[in-house]
Design a protein around this motif. Structure first.
Motif, PDB file in Angstrom:
ATOM      1  N   ALA A  37       0.585  -0.932   0.255  1.00 48.24           N
ATOM      2  CA  ALA A  37       0.134  -0.380  -0.657  1.00 48.24           C
ATOM      3  C   ALA A  37       1.154   1.303  -0.093  1.00 48.24           C
ATOM      4  O   ALA A  37       0.505   2.391  -0.643  1.00 48.24           O
ATOM      5  CB  ALA A  37      -0.816   0.234   1.282  1.00 48.24           C
ATOM      6  N   ALA A  38       1.973   1.216   0.484  1.00 48.58           N
ATOM      7  CA  ALA A  38       3.288   1.842   0.262  1.00 48.58           C
ATOM      8  C   ALA A  38       4.622   1.741  -0.144  1.00 48.58           C
ATOM      9  O   ALA A  38       5.044   1.273   1.166  1.00 48.58           O
ATOM     10  CB  ALA A  38       3.318   3.107   1.891  1.00 48.58           C
ATOM     11  N   PRO A  39       5.084   1.301  -0.935  1.00 50.69           N
ATOM     12  CA  PRO A  39       6.158   0.447  -1.303  1.00 50.69           C
ATOM     13  C   PRO A  39       6.703   0.827  -0.582  1.00 50.69           C
ATOM     14  O   PRO A  39       8.146   0.682  -0.735  1.00 50.69           O
ATOM     15  CB  PRO A  39       5.762   0.706  -2.857  1.00 50.69           C
ATOM     16  N   LEU A  40       7.349   2.589  -0.697  1.00 49.06           N
ATOM     17  CA  LEU A  40       8.736   2.988   0.240  1.00 49.06           C
ATOM     18  C   LEU A  40       8.649   2.953   2.171  1.00 49.06           C
ATOM     19  O   LEU A  40       9.322   3.285   2.133  1.00 49.06           O
ATOM     20  CB  LEU A  40       8.568   4.399  -0.131  1.00 49.06           C
ATOM     21  N   ILE A  71      18.017   6.830 -23.015  1.00 47.64           N
ATOM     22  CA  ILE A  71      17.366   6.242 -22.554  1.00 47.64           C
ATOM     23  C   ILE A  71      16.389   6.808 -21.987  1.00 47.64           C
ATOM     24  O   ILE A  71      16.818   7.881 -21.003  1.00 47.64           O
ATOM     25  CB  ILE A  71      17.999   4.977 -21.733  1.00 47.64           C
ATOM     26  N   ALA A  72      15.251   6.886 -22.559  1.00 46.91           N
ATOM     27  CA  ALA A  72      14.182   8.162 -21.657  1.00 46.91           C
ATOM     28  C   ALA A  72      12.992   6.335 -21.382  1.00 46.91           C
ATOM     29  O   ALA A  72      12.557   5.477 -21.192  1.00 46.91           O
ATOM     30  CB  ALA A  72      13.006   8.053 -22.486  1.00 46.91           C
ATOM     31  N   VAL A  73      13.211   7.199 -19.450  1.00 48.77           N
ATOM     32  CA  VAL A  73      11.969   6.202 -18.662  1.00 48.77           C
ATOM     33  C   VAL A  73      10.854   6.701 -18.211  1.00 48.77           C
ATOM     34  O   VAL A  73      10.984   7.649 -17.729  1.00 48.77           O
ATOM     35  CB  VAL A  73      13.290   5.932 -17.547  1.00 48.77           C
ATOM     36  N   LEU A  74      10.044   5.720 -18.449  1.00 50.97           N
ATOM     37  CA  LEU A  74       8.752   7.021 -18.356  1.00 50.97           C
ATOM     38  C   LEU A  74       7.693   6.637 -16.880  1.00 50.97           C
ATOM     39  O   LEU A  74       7.343   4.555 -17.350  1.00 50.97           O
ATOM     40  CB  LEU A  74       7.777   6.839 -19.816  1.00 50.97           C
ATOM     41  N   LEU A  75       7.249   6.750 -16.227  1.00 49.09           N
ATOM     42  CA  LEU A  75       7.594   6.282 -14.577  1.00 49.09           C
ATOM     43  C   LEU A  75       6.178   7.017 -14.674  1.00 49.09           C
ATOM     44  O   LEU A  75       5.946   8.877 -14.475  1.00 49.09           O
ATOM     45  CB  LEU A  75       7.833   6.142 -14.698  1.00 49.09           C
ATOM     46  N   PRO A  76       4.997   6.834 -14.151  1.00 49.32           N
ATOM     47  CA  PRO A  76       4.153   7.365 -12.862  1.00 49.32           C
ATOM     48  C   PRO A  76       4.955   8.057 -11.936  1.00 49.32           C
ATOM     49  O   PRO A  76       4.137   7.887 -10.609  1.00 49.32           O
ATOM     50  CB  PRO A  76       2.558   6.499 -13.013  1.00 49.32           C
ATOM     51  N   LEU A  77       5.331   8.521 -11.388  1.00 49.03           N
ATOM     52  CA  LEU A  77       5.787   9.454 -10.311  1.00 49.03           C
ATOM     53  C   LEU A  77       5.031   9.888  -9.877  1.00 49.03           C
ATOM     54  O   LEU A  77       5.121  10.202  -8.642  1.00 49.03           O
ATOM     55  CB  LEU A  77       6.830   9.777 -11.068  1.00 49.03           C
ATOM     56  N   GLY A  78       4.245  11.014 -10.644  1.00 48.39           N
ATOM     57  CA  GLY A  78       3.619  11.825  -9.297  1.00 48.39           C
ATOM     58  C   GLY A  78       1.993  11.648  -9.752  1.00 48.39           C
ATOM     59  O   GLY A  78       0.795  11.714  -9.028  1.00 48.39           O
ATOM     60  N   SER A  79       2.086  10.118  -9.374  1.00 44.89           N
ATOM     61  CA  SER A  79       0.836   9.126  -9.200  1.00 44.89           C
ATOM     62  C   SER A  79       0.377   8.998  -7.676  1.00 44.89           C
ATOM     63  O   SER A  79       1.664   8.465  -7.209  1.00 44.89           O
ATOM     64  CB  SER A  79       0.366   7.759 -10.281  1.00 44.89           C
ATOM     65  N   PRO A  80      -0.667   9.074  -7.495  1.00 41.66           N
ATOM     66  CA  PRO A  80      -1.009   9.176  -5.882  1.00 41.66           C
ATOM     67  C   PRO A  80      -0.883   7.291  -5.897  1.00 41.66           C
ATOM     68  O   PRO A  80      -0.920   6.933  -4.187  1.00 41.66           O
ATOM     69  CB  PRO A  80      -2.683   9.697  -5.389  1.00 41.66           C
ATOM     70  N   ARG A  81      -1.395   6.863  -6.292  1.00 41.67           N
ATOM     71  CA  ARG A  81      -1.310   5.760  -6.757  1.00 41.67           C
ATOM     72  C   ARG A  81      -0.209   4.577  -6.615  1.00 41.67           C
ATOM     73  O   ARG A  81       0.200   3.581  -5.835  1.00 41.67           O
ATOM     74  CB  ARG A  81      -2.594   4.453  -6.872  1.00 41.67           C
ATOM     75  N   LEU A  82       0.695   4.814  -7.622  1.00 39.70           N
ATOM     76  CA  LEU A  82       1.475   4.278  -8.156  1.00 39.70           C
ATOM     77  C   LEU A  82       3.176   5.092  -7.888  1.00 39.70           C
ATOM     78  O   LEU A  82       4.232   4.633  -8.170  1.00 39.70           O
ATOM     79  CB  LEU A  82       1.547   3.959 -10.120  1.00 39.70           C
ATOM     80  N   GLY A  83       2.449   6.517  -7.188  1.00 37.52           N
ATOM     81  CA  GLY A  83       3.693   6.727  -7.596  1.00 37.52           C
ATOM     82  C   GLY A  83       5.498   6.095  -6.892  1.00 37.52           C
ATOM     83  O   GLY A  83       6.637   6.374  -7.139  1.00 37.52           O
ATOM     84  N   GLU A  84       4.708   5.862  -5.683  1.00 33.15           N
ATOM     85  CA  GLU A  84       5.992   5.658  -4.875  1.00 33.15           C
ATOM     86  C   GLU A  84       6.615   4.128  -5.275  1.00 33.15           C
ATOM     87  O   GLU A  84       7.965   3.792  -5.590  1.00 33.15           O
ATOM     88  CB  GLU A  84       5.549   4.762  -3.257  1.00 33.15           C
ATOM     89  N   ALA A  85       5.568   3.146  -5.453  1.00 41.29           N
ATOM     90  CA  ALA A  85       6.456   2.304  -6.419  1.00 41.29           C
ATOM     91  C   ALA A  85       7.201   2.843  -8.005  1.00 41.29           C
ATOM     92  O   ALA A  85       8.056   1.799  -8.192  1.00 41.29           O
ATOM     93  CB  ALA A  85       5.256   1.204  -7.509  1.00 41.29           C
ATOM     94  N   ALA A  86       7.069   3.781  -8.798  1.00 44.40           N
ATOM     95  CA  ALA A  86       7.683   4.300  -9.732  1.00 44.40           C
ATOM     96  C   ALA A  86       8.600   5.010  -9.690  1.00 44.40           C
ATOM     97  O   ALA A  86       9.879   4.567  -9.943  1.00 44.40           O
ATOM     98  CB  ALA A  86       6.793   5.666 -10.718  1.00 44.40           C
ATOM     99  N   GLU A  87       8.777   5.122  -8.210  1.00 50.45           N
ATOM    100  CA  GLU A  87       9.947   5.669  -7.251  1.00 50.45           C
ATOM    101  C   GLU A  87      11.065   5.018  -7.763  1.00 50.45           C
ATOM    102  O   GLU A  87      12.017   5.242  -8.068  1.00 50.45           O
ATOM    103  CB  GLU A  87       9.807   6.568  -6.214  1.00 50.45           C
ATOM    104  N   VAL A  88      10.621   3.479  -6.851  1.00 50.25           N
ATOM    105  CA  VAL A  88      11.507   2.547  -6.620  1.00 50.25           C
ATOM    106  C   VAL A  88      12.167   2.370  -8.096  1.00 50.25           C
ATOM    107  O   VAL A  88      13.223   2.073  -7.783  1.00 50.25           O
ATOM    108  CB  VAL A  88      11.438   1.506  -5.662  1.00 50.25           C
TER     109      VAL A  88
END
Length: 369
Positions: A37-40, A71-88
């Motif tokens: 629920a809170a990946p970090l 290399i471009a890395v496209l991640l949902p860093l600002g997403s309330p649901r997946l932002g922390e997972a994307a950060e990892v």
């Protein structure tokens, strides 16, 4: 790592294809994200890591020398649901880039609402290869736009437009259940019992195991839920697959005959497994089971103490970067592409998705044997 090396160090490897997820499962998060629920969130007693900040307009990793791929890395860093997972995942990509220094990395915040436009902007900015998107919805938005090698970080659905430059590296739970079915069959088991709960994740594990068991030549596997009837079903089995999470597994194992072989996926691998799970055979990525292997120890561990589920996303970022470097090279024989990865022995399948062969370990004395 080569298959021979992994066999010598981990006893057994069985190759399987990663299952495609059907439309009915498309909205179900993969278990690595679902279980956090809170990946970090740090482990007990560890310092809480800072919340991810929105990426700057400039590359998050210093530009590489001219002539190196971008290399471009496209991640949902600002997403309330997946932002922390994307950060990892981002941290894993950048850790690998810092070690290898073979490419320039440009991190781009992109969610389902803008991922298509961000993808096209990355190409216009000179990206030779793209890592991402992370979600199936994002992959569907990008698929018609793919013009350079693009490594999605989730399963490709069968309905996506065919594109030879769109690939997938995912930690889908189905692949592990399929591999366990092969391991059990190779071990000579012929009457397996599958213990599965009614929840969605357990159902995915059960379905993938049963289908693969039949594919390798086994007869119908018996399936039961925890509770009444378990002891009677176990008496007719020669092995058990625990398609449950670690919170249920201990009590189930204690209800089984102690001499009955028990198998499981990486869900049961924790830093402090309960004694009730001693002698359970499980598979997991080399990042955890083979930390001293040359292909693993060259990359740094996360700066913050993460849960094991979350740290798998960090390892995913490492292998995603390594594959992206290979895909950016026009001389790479893509059709036979393999990588001794930290997430497994990776091989590209005909479906453009990378399969993962994982080493086998046995739980015992509060750890791995």
């Amino acid at each position: 790592m080569s298959k021979r090396r992994m066999q010598s160090m981990a006893s057994l490897l069985v190759g399987v294809l990663t299952a495609w997820l059907g439309v009915a499962q498309a909205q179900v998060p993969d278990y690595i994200i679902q279980l956090n629920a809170a990946p970090l969130k740090a482990q007990a007693g560890a310092k809480e890591p800072a919340q991810p900040a929105a990426p700057a307009a400039k590359p998050a990793v210093a530009p590489a020398a001219r002539g190196k791929p971008r290399i471009a890395v496209l991640l949902p860093l600002g997403s309330p649901r997946l932002g922390e997972a994307a950060e990892v995942v981002r941290q894993g990509v950048e850790a690998a880039a810092a070690v290898d220094g073979k490419a320039e990395v440009l991190v781009v915040a992109a969610d389902e609402t803008n991922v298509g436009a961000r993808y096209q902007a990355a190409l216009a900015d000179g990206a030779n290869v793209v890592i991402g998107p992370l979600t199936r919805q994002g992959i569907a938005a990008v698929a018609p736009l793919v013009k350079v090698p693009t490594l999605a970080l989730n399963a490709l659905e069968p309905g996506l437009p065919a594109n030879p430059k769109l690939y997938s590296l995912a930690l889908a739970v189905e692949g592990e259940a399929q591999q366990i079915a092969g391991v059990m069959y190779e071990d000579g088991r012929r009457a397996p019992l599958v213990v599965a709960s009614p929840d969605v994740l357990s159902a995915r594990l059960r379905k993938a195991f049963v289908e693969q068991w039949q594919a390798v030549g086994g007869k119908n596997a018996r399936v039961v839920e925890p509770g009444a009837g378990l002891a009677a079903a176990a008496a007719q089995a020669d092995a058990v697959f625990l398609a449950v999470d670690d919170q249920e597994a201990g009590a189930i194992r204690q209800a089984l005959p102690p001499e009955l072989p028990v198998y499981a996926t990486s869900q049961l691998n924790s830093r402090h497994p309960p004694a009730a799970l001693d002698n359970v055979r499980l598979i997991d990525m080399p990042w955890f089971l083979m930390p001293q292997h040359e292909a693993v120890k060259r990359y740094p561990r996360p700066d913050s103490a993460l849960t094991m589920q979350t740290e798998r996303l960090y390892a995913l970022g490492i292998d995603a970067y390594r594959l992206a470097v290979l895909l950016a090279n026009p001389k790479t024989p893509v059709a036979s592409l393999r990588l001794d990865g930290v997430t497994g022995d990776l091989q590209l399948g005909r479906d453009r998705q990378f399969t993962r062969q994982l080493p086998l370990a046995v739980l015992g004395a509060g750890g791995l044997q």
